[in-house]
Design a protein around this motif. Sequence first.
Motif, mmCIF file in Angstrom:
data_model
loop_
_atom_site.group_PDB
_atom_site.id
_atom_site.type_symbol
_atom_site.label_atom_id
_atom_site.label_comp_id
_atom_site.label_asym_id
_atom_site.label_seq_id
_atom_site.Cartn_x
_atom_site.Cartn_y
_atom_site.Cartn_z
ATOM 1 N N PHE A 274 28.574 48.573 29.831
ATOM 2 C CA PHE A 274 28.445 47.170 30.233
ATOM 3 C C PHE A 274 27.990 46.341 29.039
ATOM 4 N N ASP A 275 28.668 45.227 28.798
ATOM 5 C CA ASP A 275 28.277 44.317 27.730
ATOM 6 C C ASP A 275 27.693 43.048 28.362
ATOM 7 N N GLU A 276 26.370 42.894 28.244
ATOM 8 C CA GLU A 276 25.673 41.710 28.781
ATOM 9 C C GLU A 276 26.074 41.440 30.239
ATOM 10 N N PRO A 277 25.787 42.351 31.159
ATOM 11 C CA PRO A 277 26.342 42.243 32.520
ATOM 12 C C PRO A 277 25.805 41.112 33.373
ATOM 13 N N THR A 278 24.668 40.510 33.015
ATOM 14 C CA THR A 278 24.111 39.469 33.886
ATOM 15 C C THR A 278 24.071 38.090 33.234
ATOM 16 N N TYR B 209 34.869 50.213 30.811
ATOM 17 C CA TYR B 209 34.161 49.148 30.111
ATOM 18 C C TYR B 209 34.161 47.877 30.950
ATOM 19 N N VAL B 210 32.989 47.270 31.087
ATOM 20 C CA VAL B 210 32.866 45.978 31.761
ATOM 21 C C VAL B 210 32.424 44.968 30.713
ATOM 22 N N PRO B 211 33.337 44.118 30.240
ATOM 23 C CA PRO B 211 32.974 43.166 29.180
ATOM 24 C C PRO B 211 32.114 42.031 29.702
ATOM 25 N N GLN B 212 31.563 41.277 28.772
ATOM 26 C CA GLN B 212 30.720 40.137 29.139
ATOM 27 C C GLN B 212 31.538 39.054 29.829
ATOM 28 N N HIS B 213 32.721 38.779 29.289
ATOM 29 C CA HIS B 213 33.607 37.769 29.876
ATOM 30 C C HIS B 213 34.946 38.428 30.189
ATOM 31 N N ILE B 214 35.477 38.166 31.360
ATOM 32 C CA ILE B 214 36.748 38.776 31.741
ATOM 33 C C ILE B 214 37.613 37.716 32.445
ATOM 34 N N HIS B 215 38.899 37.740 32.147
ATOM 35 C CA HIS B 215 39.834 36.796 32.752
ATOM 36 C C HIS B 215 40.876 37.595 33.536
ATOM 37 N N PHE B 216 41.079 37.204 34.769
ATOM 38 C CA PHE B 216 41.983 37.946 35.646
ATOM 39 C C PHE B 216 43.364 37.302 35.765
ATOM 40 N N GLY B 217 43.542 36.141 35.157
ATOM 41 C CA GLY B 217 44.838 35.476 35.256
ATOM 42 C C GLY B 217 45.134 35.073 36.684
ATOM 43 N N ALA B 218 46.375 35.249 37.085
ATOM 44 C CA ALA B 218 46.795 34.827 38.429
ATOM 45 C C ALA B 218 46.676 35.941 39.453
ATOM 46 N N LEU B 219 46.051 37.059 39.097
ATOM 47 C CA LEU B 219 45.973 38.207 39.998
ATOM 48 C C LEU B 219 45.010 37.959 41.156
ATOM 49 N N SER B 220 45.335 38.564 42.274
ATOM 50 C CA SER B 220 44.406 38.551 43.409
ATOM 51 C C SER B 220 43.267 39.529 43.120
ATOM 52 N N VAL B 221 42.231 39.469 43.940
ATOM 53 C CA VAL B 221 41.106 40.386 43.772
ATOM 54 C C VAL B 221 41.576 41.832 43.909
ATOM 55 N N PHE B 222 42.410 42.109 44.926
ATOM 56 C CA PHE B 222 42.883 43.481 45.133
ATOM 57 C C PHE B 222 43.698 43.963 43.929
ATOM 58 N N ASP B 223 44.618 43.137 43.445
ATOM 59 C CA ASP B 223 45.462 43.543 42.311
ATOM 60 C C ASP B 223 44.633 43.701 41.030
ATOM 61 N N SER B 224 43.610 42.874 40.890
ATOM 62 C CA SER B 224 42.730 42.980 39.718
ATOM 63 C C SER B 224 42.025 44.335 39.699
ATOM 64 N N VAL C 79 25.386 55.716 31.959
ATOM 65 C CA VAL C 79 25.576 54.271 31.808
ATOM 66 C C VAL C 79 24.888 53.805 30.527
ATOM 67 N N ILE C 80 25.594 52.977 29.764
ATOM 68 C CA ILE C 80 24.979 52.316 28.620
ATOM 69 C C ILE C 80 25.348 50.844 28.671
ATOM 70 N N LEU C 81 24.370 49.982 28.487
ATOM 71 C CA LEU C 81 24.642 48.549 28.516
ATOM 72 C C LEU C 81 23.873 47.849 27.415
ATOM 73 N N SER C 82 24.417 46.727 26.984
ATOM 74 C CA SER C 82 23.724 45.896 26.004
ATOM 75 C C SER C 82 23.172 44.677 26.712
ATOM 76 N N THR C 83 22.103 44.142 26.183
ATOM 77 C CA THR C 83 21.519 42.943 26.781
ATOM 78 C C THR C 83 20.624 42.248 25.766
ATOM 79 N N HIS C 84 20.423 40.937 25.977
ATOM 80 C CA HIS C 84 19.408 40.187 25.247
ATOM 81 C C HIS C 84 18.215 39.912 26.157
ATOM 82 N N ILE C 85 18.355 40.274 27.439
ATOM 83 C CA ILE C 85 17.339 39.946 28.435
ATOM 84 C C ILE C 85 16.395 41.135 28.570
ATOM 85 N N LEU C 86 15.213 41.023 27.999
ATOM 86 C CA LEU C 86 14.310 42.161 27.946
ATOM 87 C C LEU C 86 13.798 42.561 29.328
ATOM 88 N N GLN C 87 13.761 41.608 30.276
ATOM 89 C CA GLN C 87 13.323 41.962 31.635
ATOM 90 C C GLN C 87 14.269 42.967 32.275
#
Length: 367
Positions: free
Chosen positions: A160-164, A81-96, A188-196
């Motif tokens: 994916f939830d609102e990926p863009t 799952y890829v949420p719309q908003h995600i917080h990684f805290g103090a993790l580095s990119v690799f650890d995330s 793949v299934i994703l939600s969006t409000h952007i019809l384009q």
Amino acid sequence: MLELENVVFRYSRRAEPVLRGVSLTLNDGEIGILLGKNGAGKTTLFQCILGLAAPESGSIRFDGGDLLKMPRRERAKLVAYVPQHIHFGALSVFDSILLGRVSRFGMQPGREDIEAAEHILAEMHLEPLADRSAEELSGGEKQKIAIARALVQEPRLLIFDEPTVGLDPKQIIEIRNLIRGLGKAHTVILSTHILQEVQAVCDRIIIINKGKIVANEKTENISSAVDRARRFNAKICGPQKDVLAMLRAFPGITYAEALAERDGDAYTYMIESDYGVDIRKKLFFDLANRGWALIGLEALGMSLEDIFISVVDHSEDLRQRGGAQRVSRKQKAMEKNTAEKEIGASLVEDAKKQRAEAALHDTEDDD
């Protein structure tokens, strides 16, 4: 293949269902877009697939496995799952990214997990950012990290939830292309409000409204989900005012307007016919009988916005009619019950009067 059958979910026993018998199928290697207004049930549907919410009835299966009965760790190996908003805290990119492997290791990641994270890091061109704090990066870079963390799980189903949302135009194109590529090897299934996003990314359009799937079609066939008016541009010779009045009164035409376009004594009109009504032949002969020549009739295509609004509005109209019918039946039942009570009370009152009269006659006879 993702298969949902008659999924019903409500947040409490007495609450109205948020999902009302949702059924859909998404094939392997297919990208489906879930469209719906706020509150339509998109997020709840995702939560049910992910095991974060338990439906009261129905089934959710992926590649034959029952996701509702599957242990969380096993489900995480299948679904990411890829949420719309995600917080990684103090993790580095690799650890995330490495954190996405947690379903596959115990207390500590093994060599295989580290190699998987390194592979995804390289594949998504994130190596220069490996040691940086994920929280310091731009929105587009964070979204790529979130996708990388999902991919390192080695899932077969991606959600994916609102990926863009919140990305700049260049980042939007990059993420869309990335998702499009992922669809070749994943469901793949994703939600969006952007019809384009629909034309740019998806193979299948699923429209949900008030907890029900109201359309589920291949992108190229989505217009078949619309049992709605057909639109035409009609070029008609004749006095504009009279022609327009005739069109607006014509059976089966729900809307007509004169356009600015003119060709000699012919004017162009945009007309819209009612649901399932083919007006063309009758319109041709009626115009001919009045001496007005129909010299052009062009069917107009529908935009995705038109289709979405039409499907949603039509489903709400049907629901309101059903509600009105239920209210009507309830009112009739109440009226019937009231009438029965009134009749019963009237019969009791008549019986009392009859007994009183009989007692009076008996007294008179004794005298």
